[in-house]
Design an enzyme around this catalytic site. Structure first.
Site, PDB file in Angstrom:
ATOM      1  N   ARG A  99       2.486  -4.412   6.252  1.00  0.00           N
ATOM      2  CA  ARG A  99       1.640  -3.618   5.299  1.00  0.00           C
ATOM      3  C   ARG A  99       2.411  -2.410   5.616  1.00  0.00           C
ATOM      4  NH1 ARG A  99      -4.574  -2.608   4.643  1.00  0.00           N
ATOM      5  NH2 ARG A  99      -4.361  -0.571   3.405  1.00  0.00           N
ATOM      6  N   THR A 157     -10.895  -7.063  -4.495  1.00  0.00           N
ATOM      7  CA  THR A 157     -12.172  -7.137  -4.982  1.00  0.00           C
ATOM      8  C   THR A 157     -12.833  -5.657  -4.953  1.00  0.00           C
ATOM      9  OG1 THR A 157     -12.993  -8.094  -3.139  1.00  0.00           O
ATOM     10  CG2 THR A 157     -12.742  -9.569  -4.979  1.00  0.00           C
ATOM     11  N   LEU A 169      11.030 -20.831  -4.856  1.00  0.00           N
ATOM     12  CA  LEU A 169      10.090 -19.783  -4.200  1.00  0.00           C
ATOM     13  C   LEU A 169       8.476 -19.890  -4.515  1.00  0.00           C
ATOM     14  CD1 LEU A 169       9.503 -17.125  -1.995  1.00  0.00           C
ATOM     15  CD2 LEU A 169       9.815 -15.691  -4.347  1.00  0.00           C
ATOM     16  N   ASP A 195       0.963  -1.223   0.164  1.00  0.00           N
ATOM     17  CA  ASP A 195      -0.051  -0.021  -0.045  1.00  0.00           C
ATOM     18  C   ASP A 195       0.933   1.294  -0.059  1.00  0.00           C
ATOM     19  OD1 ASP A 195      -2.377   1.387   0.070  1.00  0.00           O
ATOM     20  OD2 ASP A 195      -2.670   1.414   2.298  1.00  0.00           O
ATOM     21  N   GLY A 196       0.358   2.376  -0.617  1.00  0.00           N
ATOM     22  CA  GLY A 196       1.061   3.923  -0.521  1.00  0.00           C
ATOM     23  C   GLY A 196       1.348   4.221  -1.696  1.00  0.00           C
ATOM     24  N   ARG A 222      -0.162   7.740  -2.347  1.00  0.00           N
ATOM     25  CA  ARG A 222       0.568   8.716  -1.665  1.00  0.00           C
ATOM     26  C   ARG A 222       1.954   9.245  -2.190  1.00  0.00           C
ATOM     27  NH1 ARG A 222      -0.877   5.690   3.919  1.00  0.00           N
ATOM     28  NH2 ARG A 222      -1.527   4.388   2.136  1.00  0.00           N
ATOM     29  N   HIS A 277       2.008   3.341  -9.194  1.00  0.00           N
ATOM     30  CA  HIS A 277       1.795   2.078  -9.337  1.00  0.00           C
ATOM     31  C   HIS A 277       2.972   1.337 -10.093  1.00  0.00           C
ATOM     32  CE1 HIS A 277      -2.013   2.207  -7.451  1.00  0.00           C
ATOM     33  NE2 HIS A 277      -2.712   2.738  -8.311  1.00  0.00           N
TER      34      HIS A 277
HETATM   35  C1  IPE Z   1      -5.113  -2.950   0.112  1.00  0.00           C
HETATM   36  O1  IPE Z   1      -5.105  -1.416  -0.101  1.00  0.00           O
HETATM   37  C2  IPE Z   1      -5.279  -3.433  -1.124  1.00  0.00           C
HETATM   38  C3  IPE Z   1      -4.094  -3.674  -2.174  1.00  0.00           C
HETATM   39  C4  IPE Z   1      -2.815  -3.478  -1.364  1.00  0.00           C
HETATM   40  C5  IPE Z   1      -4.120  -4.355  -3.119  1.00  0.00           C
HETATM   41  P1  IPE Z   1      -6.291  -0.229  -0.218  1.00  0.00           P
HETATM   42  O2  IPE Z   1      -5.607   0.847  -0.356  1.00  0.00           O
HETATM   43  O3  IPE Z   1      -7.265  -0.798  -1.259  1.00  0.00           O
HETATM   44  O4  IPE Z   1      -7.055  -0.414   1.249  1.00  0.00           O
HETATM   45  P2  IPE Z   1      -7.771   0.671   1.943  1.00  0.00           P
HETATM   46  O5  IPE Z   1      -8.813   1.019   1.298  1.00  0.00           O
HETATM   47  O6  IPE Z   1      -6.711   1.815   2.412  1.00  0.00           O
HETATM   48  O7  IPE Z   1      -8.284  -0.408   3.018  1.00  0.00           O
HETATM   49  C1  IPE Z   2      -1.764   0.293  -3.189  1.00  0.00           C
HETATM   50  O1  IPE Z   2      -1.539   1.634  -3.243  1.00  0.00           O
HETATM   51  C2  IPE Z   2      -1.820  -0.248  -4.609  1.00  0.00           C
HETATM   52  C3  IPE Z   2      -3.463  -0.772  -4.779  1.00  0.00           C
HETATM   53  C4  IPE Z   2      -4.184  -0.742  -3.874  1.00  0.00           C
HETATM   54  C5  IPE Z   2      -3.533  -1.355  -6.136  1.00  0.00           C
HETATM   55  P1  IPE Z   2      -2.603   2.678  -3.108  1.00  0.00           P
HETATM   56  O2  IPE Z   2      -3.021   3.260  -4.568  1.00  0.00           O
HETATM   57  O3  IPE Z   2      -3.820   2.221  -2.375  1.00  0.00           O
HETATM   58  O4  IPE Z   2      -1.925   3.794  -2.510  1.00  0.00           O
HETATM   59  P2  IPE Z   2      -2.523   5.096  -1.382  1.00  0.00           P
HETATM   60  O5  IPE Z   2      -3.202   4.048  -0.147  1.00  0.00           O
HETATM   61  O6  IPE Z   2      -3.602   5.732  -2.191  1.00  0.00           O
HETATM   62  O7  IPE Z   2      -1.390   5.639  -1.103  1.00  0.00           O
HETATM   63 MG    MG Z   3      -4.224   2.478  -0.138  1.00  0.00          MG
END
Ligand code: IPE
Ligand code: IPE
Ligand code: MG
Length: 242
Positions: free
Chosen positions: A187, A70, A135, A24-25, A28, A41
């Site tokens: 995470r 999903t 792996l 995640d992130g 941001r 991404h």
């Molecule tokens: C969780 O991240 C899903 C993935 C990393 C693929 P999200 O950004 O979708 O989760 P929420 O919305 O912050 O809970």
């Molecule tokens: C995680 O990054 C990737 C996916 C959920 C596909 P995000 O796009 O959710 O990044 P933030 O949470 O907005 O920073």
């Molecule tokens: Mg996110």
């Protein structure tokens, strides 16, 4: 043979067998760097390469990566399309090397509901690496933990109408059937939630959240998470003998 450099105090004889990561992130990170979210991404897929290589080098048995949930279909169309394109690009550029490195790829999630090109690429990656013994790389795409459990229960009912279901009946019908539960769930991006990831398998996983955004996460951060894991006392509901 250990080929990865060591950045943290980790005991290679007590590695988590199965590491799972909620990547995640990216959004941001893109905002911080004043670039489009798609570039966030894309940069995240560079991290993906490094972490897969590093996990394989260090001797981790299974690595699960949450790439698309999903619920992520609810994002703007352009972002979903960018993510779908990245799936094609990632496998086109990495599959040869992953196969060469003896990595076995399994997709967690409903492939049939993906666009045909993505579905075919993912099926082919699984088929091609099925016999590999290195792996175990699980990539969660169009994955939801609740959907996974619901599908498992429905499959059981179809096969065994009227019969009582056991925990084993569910576990052996999950996408991770036959694999150990994750020992460590990392995470990135600092949130303290599972976001529908491995609802069943995470019952006794050790959870580790780091504020580092996924595109900035690296080999040293992975090792730091493993070092933190190795300081935990796992009890599984029992008592630990002193
Ligand atoms: C969780 O991240 C899903 C993935 C990393 C693929 P999200 O950004 O979708 O989760 P929420 O919305 O912050 O809970
Ligand atoms: C995680 O990054 C990737 C996916 C959920 C596909 P995000 O796009 O959710 O990044 P933030 O949470 O907005 O920073
Ligand atoms: Mg996110």
């Amino acid at each position: 043979v250990m080929t990865a450099p060591l950045y943290a105090e980790i005991d290679l004889n007590r590695l988590p067998r199965h590491v799972a990561i909620i990547m995640d992130g990216n959004g941001r990170w893109a905002k911080q760097h004043k670039v489009k979210v798609a570039l966030g991404h894309r940069t995240g897929t560079e991290t993906l390469r490094e972490i897969i290589r590093s996990s394989s080098d260090i001797g981790i048995e299974a690595l699960s990566l949450y790439a698309f949930s999903t619920e992520n279909w609810a994002r703007p169309t352009a972002e979903v399309e960018a993510l779908m394109q990245l799936i094609l690009d990632f496998f086109a550029s990495e599959i040869d090397e992953l196969d060469e490195k003896n990595v076995r790829i399994t997709i967690l999630g409903d492939k049939d509901a993906l666009p045909p090109r993505q579905r075919d690429v993912l099926r082919e990656a699984e088929r091609r690496t099925l016999e590999n013994t290195g792996l175990r790389l699980n990539i969660a795409i169009n994955y939801g933990g609740r959907a996974e459990i619901t599908n498992a229960v429905n499959a059981f009912i179809r096969e065994n109408p009227g019969k009582k279901i056991t925990e084993q009946d569910i576990a052996c019908r999950l996408y991770t059937a036959g694999q150990p539960d994750p020992d460590l769930i990392i995470r990135t991006g600092g949130e303290m939630r599972l976001s529908n990831f491995m609802m069943w398998q995470s019952a006794y996983s050790e959870y580790y959240s780091t504020p580092v955004l996924w595109p900035d996460f690296g080999e040293a951060d992975l090792q730091e998470a493993i070092a933190a894991y190795q300081l935990r006392t796992r009890k599984f509901g029992g008592t630990v003998k002193k």
